[in-house]
Scaffold this motif. Structure first.
Motif, PDB file in Angstrom:
ATOM      1  N   LYS A  66     -42.567  13.638  -5.480  1.00  0.00           N
ATOM      2  CA  LYS A  66     -43.457  14.244  -4.486  1.00  0.00           C
ATOM      3  C   LYS A  66     -42.725  15.299  -3.661  1.00  0.00           C
ATOM      4  O   LYS A  66     -43.215  16.406  -3.474  1.00  0.00           O
ATOM      5  CB  LYS A  66     -44.011  13.138  -3.568  1.00  0.00           C
ATOM      6  CG  LYS A  66     -44.978  13.635  -2.535  1.00  0.00           C
ATOM      7  CD  LYS A  66     -46.235  14.182  -3.191  1.00  0.00           C
ATOM      8  CE  LYS A  66     -46.831  15.333  -2.395  1.00  0.00           C
ATOM      9  NZ  LYS A  66     -47.790  16.117  -3.149  1.00  0.00           N
TER      10      LYS A  66
ATOM     11  N   ALA B  14     -41.599  21.002  -2.426  1.00  0.00           N
ATOM     12  CA  ALA B  14     -40.620  22.078  -2.198  1.00  0.00           C
ATOM     13  C   ALA B  14     -40.929  23.226  -3.159  1.00  0.00           C
ATOM     14  O   ALA B  14     -40.887  24.410  -2.783  1.00  0.00           O
ATOM     15  CB  ALA B  14     -39.210  21.538  -2.414  1.00  0.00           C
TER      16      ALA B  14
ATOM     17  N   LYS C 154     -43.925  23.831  -4.658  1.00  0.00           N
ATOM     18  CA  LYS C 154     -45.240  24.427  -4.380  1.00  0.00           C
ATOM     19  C   LYS C 154     -45.221  25.336  -3.155  1.00  0.00           C
ATOM     20  O   LYS C 154     -45.850  26.377  -3.139  1.00  0.00           O
ATOM     21  CB  LYS C 154     -46.267  23.305  -4.087  1.00  0.00           C
ATOM     22  CG  LYS C 154     -46.804  22.616  -5.308  1.00  0.00           C
ATOM     23  CD  LYS C 154     -48.099  21.816  -5.050  1.00  0.00           C
ATOM     24  CE  LYS C 154     -48.116  20.883  -3.889  1.00  0.00           C
ATOM     25  NZ  LYS C 154     -49.215  19.908  -3.887  1.00  0.00           N
ATOM     26  N   TYR C 155     -44.494  24.894  -2.113  1.00  0.00           N
ATOM     27  CA  TYR C 155     -44.570  25.613  -0.836  1.00  0.00           C
ATOM     28  C   TYR C 155     -43.368  26.531  -0.606  1.00  0.00           C
ATOM     29  O   TYR C 155     -43.039  26.865   0.521  1.00  0.00           O
ATOM     30  CB  TYR C 155     -44.766  24.605   0.315  1.00  0.00           C
ATOM     31  CG  TYR C 155     -45.998  23.766   0.105  1.00  0.00           C
ATOM     32  CD1 TYR C 155     -47.239  24.384  -0.038  1.00  0.00           C
ATOM     33  CD2 TYR C 155     -45.938  22.373   0.014  1.00  0.00           C
ATOM     34  CE1 TYR C 155     -48.386  23.618  -0.277  1.00  0.00           C
ATOM     35  CE2 TYR C 155     -47.074  21.606  -0.212  1.00  0.00           C
ATOM     36  CZ  TYR C 155     -48.298  22.238  -0.366  1.00  0.00           C
ATOM     37  OH  TYR C 155     -49.433  21.502  -0.609  1.00  0.00           O
TER      38      TYR C 155
ATOM     39  N   ILE D 255     -42.087  28.136   3.030  1.00  0.00           N
ATOM     40  CA  ILE D 255     -42.900  28.665   4.137  1.00  0.00           C
ATOM     41  C   ILE D 255     -42.606  27.980   5.481  1.00  0.00           C
ATOM     42  O   ILE D 255     -42.930  28.513   6.527  1.00  0.00           O
ATOM     43  CB  ILE D 255     -44.407  28.544   3.825  1.00  0.00           C
ATOM     44  CG1 ILE D 255     -44.784  27.074   3.536  1.00  0.00           C
ATOM     45  CG2 ILE D 255     -44.794  29.437   2.667  1.00  0.00           C
ATOM     46  CD1 ILE D 255     -46.287  26.823   3.406  1.00  0.00           C
ATOM     47  N   GLY D 256     -41.999  26.795   5.445  1.00  0.00           N
ATOM     48  CA  GLY D 256     -41.700  26.081   6.692  1.00  0.00           C
ATOM     49  C   GLY D 256     -42.942  25.482   7.333  1.00  0.00           C
ATOM     50  O   GLY D 256     -44.068  25.680   6.862  1.00  0.00           O
ATOM     51  N   ILE D 257     -42.719  24.727   8.418  1.00  0.00           N
ATOM     52  CA  ILE D 257     -43.822  23.993   9.059  1.00  0.00           C
ATOM     53  C   ILE D 257     -43.646  24.099  10.577  1.00  0.00           C
ATOM     54  O   ILE D 257     -42.532  23.856  11.083  1.00  0.00           O
ATOM     55  CB  ILE D 257     -43.764  22.491   8.664  1.00  0.00           C
ATOM     56  CG1 ILE D 257     -43.785  22.345   7.127  1.00  0.00           C
ATOM     57  CG2 ILE D 257     -44.897  21.685   9.265  1.00  0.00           C
ATOM     58  CD1 ILE D 257     -43.048  21.150   6.620  1.00  0.00           C
TER      59      ILE D 257
ATOM     60  N   ILE E 254     -47.613  15.571   9.881  1.00  0.00           N
ATOM     61  CA  ILE E 254     -47.479  15.816   8.436  1.00  0.00           C
ATOM     62  C   ILE E 254     -47.533  14.552   7.570  1.00  0.00           C
ATOM     63  O   ILE E 254     -47.915  14.608   6.410  1.00  0.00           O
ATOM     64  CB  ILE E 254     -46.198  16.642   8.175  1.00  0.00           C
ATOM     65  CG1 ILE E 254     -46.372  17.398   6.872  1.00  0.00           C
ATOM     66  CG2 ILE E 254     -44.948  15.795   8.148  1.00  0.00           C
ATOM     67  CD1 ILE E 254     -45.610  18.659   6.815  1.00  0.00           C
TER      68      ILE E 254
ATOM     69  N   PHE F  34     -53.678  15.179   5.927  1.00  0.00           N
ATOM     70  CA  PHE F  34     -53.237  16.371   6.651  1.00  0.00           C
ATOM     71  C   PHE F  34     -52.780  17.463   5.688  1.00  0.00           C
ATOM     72  O   PHE F  34     -51.984  17.229   4.783  1.00  0.00           O
ATOM     73  CB  PHE F  34     -52.079  16.038   7.618  1.00  0.00           C
ATOM     74  CG  PHE F  34     -51.563  17.299   8.288  1.00  0.00           C
ATOM     75  CD1 PHE F  34     -52.253  17.852   9.344  1.00  0.00           C
ATOM     76  CD2 PHE F  34     -50.447  17.951   7.784  1.00  0.00           C
ATOM     77  CE1 PHE F  34     -51.829  19.049   9.916  1.00  0.00           C
ATOM     78  CE2 PHE F  34     -50.018  19.139   8.353  1.00  0.00           C
ATOM     79  CZ  PHE F  34     -50.710  19.684   9.423  1.00  0.00           C
TER      80      PHE F  34
ATOM     81  N   VAL G  84     -50.690  27.162   1.411  1.00  0.00           N
ATOM     82  CA  VAL G  84     -51.166  25.783   1.229  1.00  0.00           C
ATOM     83  C   VAL G  84     -52.563  25.801   0.622  1.00  0.00           C
ATOM     84  O   VAL G  84     -52.876  25.032  -0.298  1.00  0.00           O
ATOM     85  CB  VAL G  84     -51.141  25.006   2.572  1.00  0.00           C
ATOM     86  CG1 VAL G  84     -51.738  23.614   2.411  1.00  0.00           C
ATOM     87  CG2 VAL G  84     -49.716  24.923   3.117  1.00  0.00           C
TER      88      VAL G  84
ATOM     89  N   GLY H  23     -54.394  20.117  -3.600  1.00  0.00           N
ATOM     90  CA  GLY H  23     -53.752  18.995  -2.908  1.00  0.00           C
ATOM     91  C   GLY H  23     -54.722  18.342  -1.955  1.00  0.00           C
ATOM     92  O   GLY H  23     -55.742  18.931  -1.591  1.00  0.00           O
TER      93      GLY H  23
ATOM     94  N   LEU I 152     -52.237  13.673   0.734  1.00  0.00           N
ATOM     95  CA  LEU I 152     -52.011  12.217   0.648  1.00  0.00           C
ATOM     96  C   LEU I 152     -50.592  11.869   0.200  1.00  0.00           C
ATOM     97  O   LEU I 152     -50.111  10.763   0.415  1.00  0.00           O
ATOM     98  CB  LEU I 152     -52.996  11.580  -0.340  1.00  0.00           C
ATOM     99  CG  LEU I 152     -54.401  11.345   0.182  1.00  0.00           C
ATOM    100  CD1 LEU I 152     -55.320  10.889  -0.933  1.00  0.00           C
ATOM    101  CD2 LEU I 152     -54.390  10.297   1.295  1.00  0.00           C
TER     102      LEU I 152
ATOM    103  N   SER J  38     -37.733  24.145   4.834  1.00  0.00           N
ATOM    104  CA  SER J  38     -37.844  22.777   5.366  1.00  0.00           C
ATOM    105  C   SER J  38     -36.823  21.869   4.696  1.00  0.00           C
ATOM    106  O   SER J  38     -36.430  22.103   3.555  1.00  0.00           O
ATOM    107  CB  SER J  38     -39.214  22.173   5.053  1.00  0.00           C
ATOM    108  OG  SER J  38     -40.240  23.080   5.322  1.00  0.00           O
TER     109      SER J  38
END
Ligand code: ADP
Length: 412
Positions: A306, A311, A313-314, A341-343, A351, A356, A363, A368, A371, A397
């Motif tokens: 996961k 990592a 995907k984003y 992209i960071g959060i 998160i 969420f 995103v 997605g 979950l 991230s």
């Protein structure tokens, strides 16, 4: 464990007031104090195996024995050794045949036994004490303790104490059995409704696919758009159902043992490598020599999958992903770092909540349901670790989680 009588005095008195039946045992004060000490942690867990292990450990301690075992009647009516102290549960029926046979007898008659060994079994005087777990009129199991190396006799006072303890232990065992049954019912309920829903949804999705393919030339743009909506929402529902089944499986099926991180880690990274490189990203794995950790190997692979998938995907193409692990006190800390992209800090707080998803164009482009991290957190916490994130918008991230270092092969 040594304890002082005086420090327990007031607790014993309170216990006797709250549970008047303890006073009914007609035991002297020191014995009541010992009984209280032995029973006070019996309800600490609802896990049946943990409860039985605690019961037999305390039972041996209570009468100063050396070893013991617990046998329960299984739902199909057969007795089975479910916990043992200083004995191998697998071989009790063979290697401790006289005690095992006596225990089966007590299971049938419901009569406690304080019995010396027959002279041909042991030339030295030694007794074994066996008491039933009596729930109303039903005998749900028995508990047997004795000495292996020491010569000695249990007294009738020991037997009374042991019976009183068994009465309290029966309540704890029944609570754990009820909880186990409830968990299984809950799991089968979720599994069965999920299964029931899966088939019609797959059919709806299949027909939407078929219509789209058949009407590729004849359908107008609106019709194609609506069919695509049907298709995408049925896909979403199918994934949600799989996630629900997965969540219900975590608690019912988790199996913790001592696991080496390196093998599952290398496997997950190698499974992802071609996908990551196809996006122009790189992944490196930094694993020093690590001690084994307590984990469920299959679930550990799921968490790693996961975090590496996220990592990937984003993080835009040409980005970097670094997977690493290090010892952190009595834990191993695993880290997945990306240059994505960071959060922002507000999203970081939410998160790990179910459903969420950040409000970010990258995103939205990705499929997605928000979950994955929620499930990862549930698993990590169930394994006795923690999970977290450090991140800055636009600057990547680092997702991390910890797992306890294993000290024995199995977690007790
Ligand atoms: P999903 O990826 O299916 O949406 P997750 O629970 O795995 O669900 O992630 C929840 C949200 O957390 C994602 O939608 C995304 O907004 C954010 N997120 C997770 N991992 C990362 C990451 N490595 N970088 C940036 N955002 C992330």
């Amino acid at each position: 464990m040594p304890f002082s009588l005086s420090s327990y005095g007031w607790r014993v008195e309170r216990e006797m007031m709250e549970h008047p039946n303890i006073a009914d045992y007609h035991l002297d004060y020191p014995r009541l104090a010992v009984l209280y000490e032995a029973t006070r942690e019996l309800h600490a867990s609802l896990d049946l195996t943990e409860t039985l292990n605690r019961v037999i450990e305390k039972a041996v301690w209570l009468v100063g024995a050396e070893r013991g075992f617990i046998m329960l009647c299984e739902s199909w009516g057969e007795p089975r050794v479910r916990a043992a102290h200083n004995l191998n549960p697998e071989t009790i029926a063979k290697e401790n045949e006289p005690d095992y046979a006596l225990a089966c007898q007590v299971l049938e008659t419901g009569q406690s036994t304080l019995k010396p060994d027959p002279p041909d079994v042991s030339p030295t005087p030694r007794t074994v004490v066996i008491v039933p777990f009596r729930a109303r009129d039903e005998i749900i199991g028995v508990m047997c303790v004795d000495w292996e190396t020491r010569v000695g006799q249990f007294t009738t006072e020991d037997l009374t104490l042991f019976e009183a303890f068994a009465e309290q232990a029966t309540l704890a065992i029944q609570n754990s059995q009820r909880y186990e049954m409830m968990e299984q019912n809950c799991y089968s309920y979720i599994a069965s409704i999920s299964h029931e829903w899966r088939t019609p949804l797959t059919v709806i999705k299949g027909f939407a696919d078929l219509l789209l393919a058949k009407m590729a030339d004849t359908a107008n743009e609106d019709q194609k758009k609506w069919l695509n909506i049907i298709r995408s929402y049925t896909s979403k529902l199918l994934t949600l159902i799989s996630s629900e089944m997965e969540i219900s499986r975590i608690d019912a099926h988790i199996k913790i043992s001592s696991v080496n991180l390196a093998a599952p880690f290398e496997e997950v990274v190698s499974d992802f490598r071609s996908q990551i490189e196809a996006k122009g990203q790189t992944i490196s794995l930094n694993l020093p020599n690590l001690p084994p950790v307590y984990a469920d190997q299959w679930m550990l692979s799921k968490i790693l999958t996961k975090l590496i998938d996220n990592a990937h995907k984003y993080t835009p193409s040409l980005g970097k992903i670094i997977a690493s692990a290090e010892v952190d006190n009595t834990f191993v800390r695993v880290k997945i770092t990306d240059t994505g992209i960071g959060i922002n800090s507000e999203d970081q707080r939410r998160i790990f909540e179910a459903d969420f998803r950040a409000d970010h164009s990258v995103v939205r482009e990705q499929e997605g349901f928000g979950l994955g991290l929620y499930i990862a957190k549930r698993i990590v916490e169930r394994l006795g670790g923690k999970i977290g994130v450090e991140s800055e918008p636009g600057n990547g991230s680092t997702f991390w989680f910890t797992l306890p270092i294993a000290t024995t092969d199995e977690r007790g």
